[in-house]
Design a protein around this motif. Structure first.
Motif, PDB file in Angstrom:
ATOM      1  N   GLY A 257       0.810  -1.215   0.000  1.00  0.00           N
ATOM      2  CA  GLY A 257       0.000   0.000   0.000  1.00  0.00           C
ATOM      3  C   GLY A 257       0.840   1.259   0.000  1.00  0.00           C
ATOM      4  O   GLY A 257       0.528   2.236  -0.692  1.00  0.00           O
ATOM      5  N   TYR A 258       1.951   1.249   0.761  1.00  0.00           N
ATOM      6  CA  TYR A 258       2.828   2.419   0.818  1.00  0.00           C
ATOM      7  C   TYR A 258       3.415   2.737  -0.558  1.00  0.00           C
ATOM      8  O   TYR A 258       3.451   3.907  -0.981  1.00  0.00           O
ATOM      9  N   ILE A 259       3.861   1.702  -1.257  1.00  0.00           N
ATOM     10  CA  ILE A 259       4.483   1.909  -2.568  1.00  0.00           C
ATOM     11  C   ILE A 259       3.457   2.411  -3.576  1.00  0.00           C
ATOM     12  O   ILE A 259       3.741   3.314  -4.375  1.00  0.00           O
ATOM     13  N   ALA A 265       1.274   9.748  -5.265  1.00  0.00           N
ATOM     14  CA  ALA A 265       1.684  11.030  -4.683  1.00  0.00           C
ATOM     15  C   ALA A 265       2.761  11.678  -5.540  1.00  0.00           C
ATOM     16  O   ALA A 265       2.743  12.897  -5.777  1.00  0.00           O
ATOM     17  N   GLY A 266       3.700  10.866  -6.024  1.00  0.00           N
ATOM     18  CA  GLY A 266       4.742  11.382  -6.898  1.00  0.00           C
ATOM     19  C   GLY A 266       4.176  11.933  -8.190  1.00  0.00           C
ATOM     20  O   GLY A 266       4.614  12.985  -8.680  1.00  0.00           O
ATOM     21  N   MET A 267       3.194  11.234  -8.768  1.00  0.00           N
ATOM     22  CA  MET A 267       2.552  11.714  -9.990  1.00  0.00           C
ATOM     23  C   MET A 267       1.863  13.055  -9.762  1.00  0.00           C
ATOM     24  O   MET A 267       1.931  13.953 -10.610  1.00  0.00           O
ATOM     25  N   MET A 268       1.193  13.189  -8.625  1.00  0.00           N
ATOM     26  CA  MET A 268       0.466  14.424  -8.336  1.00  0.00           C
ATOM     27  C   MET A 268       1.440  15.603  -8.157  1.00  0.00           C
ATOM     28  O   MET A 268       1.242  16.678  -8.733  1.00  0.00           O
ATOM     29  N   ILE A 269       2.492  15.404  -7.371  1.00  0.00           N
ATOM     30  CA  ILE A 269       3.475  16.468  -7.155  1.00  0.00           C
ATOM     31  C   ILE A 269       4.227  16.771  -8.451  1.00  0.00           C
ATOM     32  O   ILE A 269       4.534  17.931  -8.755  1.00  0.00           O
ATOM     33  N   ALA A 309      13.591  -1.573   1.166  1.00  0.00           N
ATOM     34  CA  ALA A 309      12.203  -1.120   1.077  1.00  0.00           C
ATOM     35  C   ALA A 309      12.128   0.392   0.951  1.00  0.00           C
ATOM     36  O   ALA A 309      11.274   0.930   0.231  1.00  0.00           O
ATOM     37  N   TRP A 310      13.018   1.093   1.643  1.00  0.00           N
ATOM     38  CA  TRP A 310      12.987   2.557   1.601  1.00  0.00           C
ATOM     39  C   TRP A 310      13.416   3.088   0.239  1.00  0.00           C
ATOM     40  O   TRP A 310      12.865   4.079  -0.252  1.00  0.00           O
ATOM     41  N   SER A 316       9.625   4.599  -6.295  1.00  0.00           N
ATOM     42  CA  SER A 316       8.206   4.624  -6.661  1.00  0.00           C
ATOM     43  C   SER A 316       7.690   6.060  -6.699  1.00  0.00           C
ATOM     44  O   SER A 316       6.942   6.444  -7.605  1.00  0.00           O
ATOM     45  N   PHE A 317       8.102   6.860  -5.728  1.00  0.00           N
ATOM     46  CA  PHE A 317       7.701   8.271  -5.680  1.00  0.00           C
ATOM     47  C   PHE A 317       8.336   9.052  -6.833  1.00  0.00           C
ATOM     48  O   PHE A 317       7.664   9.837  -7.508  1.00  0.00           O
TER      49      PHE A 317
END
Length: 413
Positions: A257-259, A265-269, A309-310, A316-317
């Motif tokens: 879910g985080y990814i 969120a990255g797409m929006m920013i 993971a980080w 991903s962002f």
């Protein structure tokens, strides 16, 4: 601010609400069907039916675009979608306990998706009619921001409201969103003429979009790149990403879910960044597309090979920035190539390729990941992006912005 008439604001606001409604009603139906049947297959049939219907509508859309005004087509498809969603609300109210009601539910999903596929090319082709040519990049990035925001919010909000209100009440909320979207869209005015074609022109209308694409070297290059890269995007589907999280970075469902959330969120920013620098991008759209493709290739490799993971969350962002820049640049180049009904037909044919390619990719990449491993799948996808960049580089002279509306004859193959 965008130098657009007020109809542009009706267009993007209506589109945003309709997109939000499209996602929310699918969330509701998936949950409703799973609660009733406990069957993953029945649940998976809903997004499958939607995707296949969008694919079919891409072939049919030119017939309707040729016959009706784009505004009329868009408004009537929205009205029909709203009416059918009302039927879904009633169906959910009375229950879907029998084979007949299940069949009716899937039929409604198919018809609603067909209507969505008919209206989308008409909507997308209106943007150049409602903004100044010099504002196309900014307008496209603004619409992308609205789309990504609705996608980012719809899944978490849909899940929360689903728990609080239940599937039935959420369906009625979705119906309300479609009502408002229809009212806003009905305000749009675009100068165009309605033209009814004779019966023997149907085949000509259906293939015109393909002819327009392949008669322009610029659009042919963009389309081939899009096919390759959309195939590559199949590696980001939920199933493969779920396996990646479990096997590659050794995390549980929460990180899945985080990814997903960091990607949207990255797409929006990224949309905000592209909007901010849209003026600088206008005369360098071809370079932006090529540079973005290289970045996407490297990010896919990094994402696939990392065990952190980080880092996966960061990649991903970050992925959204080159992807958004590329999408906005490509959309602008397409809109500069044709106008009116021709542009709508180009979008219809282009959409058919996108949905078809992505559908095939989900199956083939799923098989590849199972046979050879999920890391190897991301490496394979990176190779597809390398091929896409090579095609762009070889045709770099035609990937340029045409703000002066130079004759298209200079761009013919």
């Amino acid at each position: 601010m965008i130098k657009a008439n007020r109809y542009f604001h009706f267009l993007w606001s209506g589109q945003t609400l309709a997109n939000l409604g499209d996602i929310l009603y699918i969330i509701c139906l998936i949950t409703l069907v799973y609660n009733e049947t406990g069957s993953v297959l029945h649940m998976a049939l809903i997004p499958f039916a939607k995707t296949m219907s969008l694919l079919v509508s891409g072939f049919l859309a030119p017939l309707f675009i040729e016959t009706y005004k784009r505004t009329s087509l868009l408004i009537h498809t929205l009205i029909l979608k709203t009416a059918l969603l009302f039927c879904l609300c009633l169906l959910g109210l009375f229950g879907i306990h029998t084979p007949t009601t299940f069949t009716l539910l899937y039929i409604l999903v198919v018809i609603i998706s067909l209507l969505e596929g008919l209206g989308n090319p008409a909507r997308r082709s209106m943007v150049p009619d409602l903004v100044e040519s010099s504002e196309l990049v900014k307008a496209n990035s603004f619409i992308s921001i609205a789309n990504q925001t609705s996608m980012l919010l719809s899944w978490p909000l849909g899940s929360v409201f689903l728990v609080l209100w239940g599937e039935q009440n959420m369906l009625w909320v979705t119906f309300g969103l479609f009502v408002v979207a229809t009212i806003l869209t009905a305000q749009i005015k675009v100068n165009e003429t309605e033209k009814v074609q004779p019966q023997d022109s149907k085949w000509k209308a259906m293939k015109e979009g393909w002819q327009l694409i392949f008669s322009s070297k610029k659009l042919t290059t963009l389309t081939v790149m899009d096919v390759l890269e959309n195939f590559g995007h199949g590696v980001w589907i939920a199933a493969i990403l779920y396996v990646y999280v479990e096997t590659a970075i050794g995390k549980g469902e929460a990180w899945w879910g985080y990814i997903n959330a960091s990607f949207f969120a990255g797409m929006m920013i990224a949309g905000l960044v592209v909007y901010r620098f849209s003026k600088k991008m206008e005369s360098h759209l071809g370079f932006v597309i090529m540079a973005s493709t290289v970045c996407l290739m490297l990010l896919n490799i990094w994402f696939g090979l990392t065990s952190s993971a980080w880092i996966a969350l960061f990649v991903s962002f970050t992925f959204g920035f080159p992807q958004m820049a590329r999408d906005v640049s490509q959309n602008t180049l397409i809109q500069e190539s044709y106008r009116d009904k021709q542009l709508a037909k180009v979008y219809a044919s282009h959409g058919t390729l996108v949905y078809g390619t992505f559908g095939i990719a989900t199956l083939l990449l799923g098989w590849f990941a199972e046979e050879f491993g999920v890391r190897e799948t991301y490496v394979l996808v990176s190779f597809l992006f390398l091929v896409s960049f090579s095609i762009a580089f070889m045709n770099r002279k035609v990937l340029h912005s045409d703000q002066t509306r130079v004759s298209l004859e200079q761009d013919l193959v």
